[in-house]
Scaffold this motif. Sequence first.
Motif, PDB file in Angstrom:
ATOM      1  N   LYS A   1      31.163  40.198  56.958  1.00  0.00           N
ATOM      2  CA  LYS A   1      29.814  39.154  57.566  1.00  0.00           C
ATOM      3  C   LYS A   1      29.147  38.904  55.994  1.00  0.00           C
ATOM      4  O   LYS A   1      28.819  37.671  55.778  1.00  0.00           O
ATOM      5  N   ARG A   2      28.962  39.907  55.491  1.00  0.00           N
ATOM      6  CA  ARG A   2      28.039  39.642  53.903  1.00  0.00           C
ATOM      7  C   ARG A   2      29.001  38.919  53.137  1.00  0.00           C
ATOM      8  O   ARG A   2      28.201  37.822  52.433  1.00  0.00           O
ATOM      9  N   TRP A   3      30.160  39.034  52.863  1.00  0.00           N
ATOM     10  CA  TRP A   3      30.848  38.231  51.948  1.00  0.00           C
ATOM     11  C   TRP A   3      31.072  36.866  52.451  1.00  0.00           C
ATOM     12  O   TRP A   3      30.961  35.872  51.811  1.00  0.00           O
TER      13      TRP A   3
ATOM     14  N   LEU B   1      29.821  33.450  50.463  1.00  0.00           N
ATOM     15  CA  LEU B   1      30.928  32.345  50.176  1.00  0.00           C
ATOM     16  C   LEU B   1      30.196  30.992  50.596  1.00  0.00           C
ATOM     17  O   LEU B   1      30.140  30.143  49.960  1.00  0.00           O
ATOM     18  N   ARG B   2      29.768  31.004  51.745  1.00  0.00           N
ATOM     19  CA  ARG B   2      28.950  29.957  52.525  1.00  0.00           C
ATOM     20  C   ARG B   2      27.919  29.383  51.593  1.00  0.00           C
ATOM     21  O   ARG B   2      27.522  28.129  51.095  1.00  0.00           O
TER      22      ARG B   2
ATOM     23  N   ASP C   1      26.073  26.502  53.782  1.00  0.00           N
ATOM     24  CA  ASP C   1      24.768  26.582  54.715  1.00  0.00           C
ATOM     25  C   ASP C   1      24.051  25.632  55.259  1.00  0.00           C
ATOM     26  O   ASP C   1      23.673  25.459  56.478  1.00  0.00           O
ATOM     27  N   ASP C   2      23.852  24.855  54.144  1.00  0.00           N
ATOM     28  CA  ASP C   2      23.189  23.502  54.688  1.00  0.00           C
ATOM     29  C   ASP C   2      23.880  22.543  55.551  1.00  0.00           C
ATOM     30  O   ASP C   2      23.276  22.116  56.204  1.00  0.00           O
ATOM     31  N   ASP C   3      25.242  22.463  55.362  1.00  0.00           N
ATOM     32  CA  ASP C   3      25.993  21.856  56.405  1.00  0.00           C
ATOM     33  C   ASP C   3      25.664  22.230  57.709  1.00  0.00           C
ATOM     34  O   ASP C   3      25.619  21.629  58.642  1.00  0.00           O
ATOM     35  N   ALA C   4      25.799  23.642  58.000  1.00  0.00           N
ATOM     36  CA  ALA C   4      25.735  24.223  59.266  1.00  0.00           C
ATOM     37  C   ALA C   4      24.380  23.793  59.673  1.00  0.00           C
ATOM     38  O   ALA C   4      24.220  23.534  61.238  1.00  0.00           O
TER      39      ALA C   4
END
Length: 144
Positions: A124-126, A130-131, A137-140
């Motif tokens: 999860k941290r990895w 990466l996102r 992260d902005d796209d999500a």
Amino acid sequence: MKEYKRKGLLERVNREAATVGASIPETIELDGEQIQLRSFVFEIKRRETIPPGERERVETAKRNLRRERRRRFDRLESEEMSYAEGEQLAETIVGIDRALEALEGLEPVDLEAEEQRREAADRKRWMSFLRQALGHDDDANRRF
């Protein structure tokens, strides 16, 4: 025993730090059977975790100790006895509490499940890293 002395003993038993410096009784009678309480607690405590095969035995011991503590507390609270008897009973109750604290402090450890939790947290941290690194992260956040 005079009522104010009884109240003093009950207060001592219920004090939060009552078990500090208290010793676990060598033996205790539970349901008519003598139990080597101190050696049992030290045997389990020496392992630092409760092995799967011992888990039920420890849980049963904790239940029996809680029941016996309650029974003795009720006796101290309501039965007529000498101050010396009450003091001995209070000392035993505090010793039972000490044993329970020692047994409660041990948690069963499932090493395989613990390793799976660690690996899942690492993944999860990895993925989060990466996102962020790839700017996903902005796209999500924009989709919603």
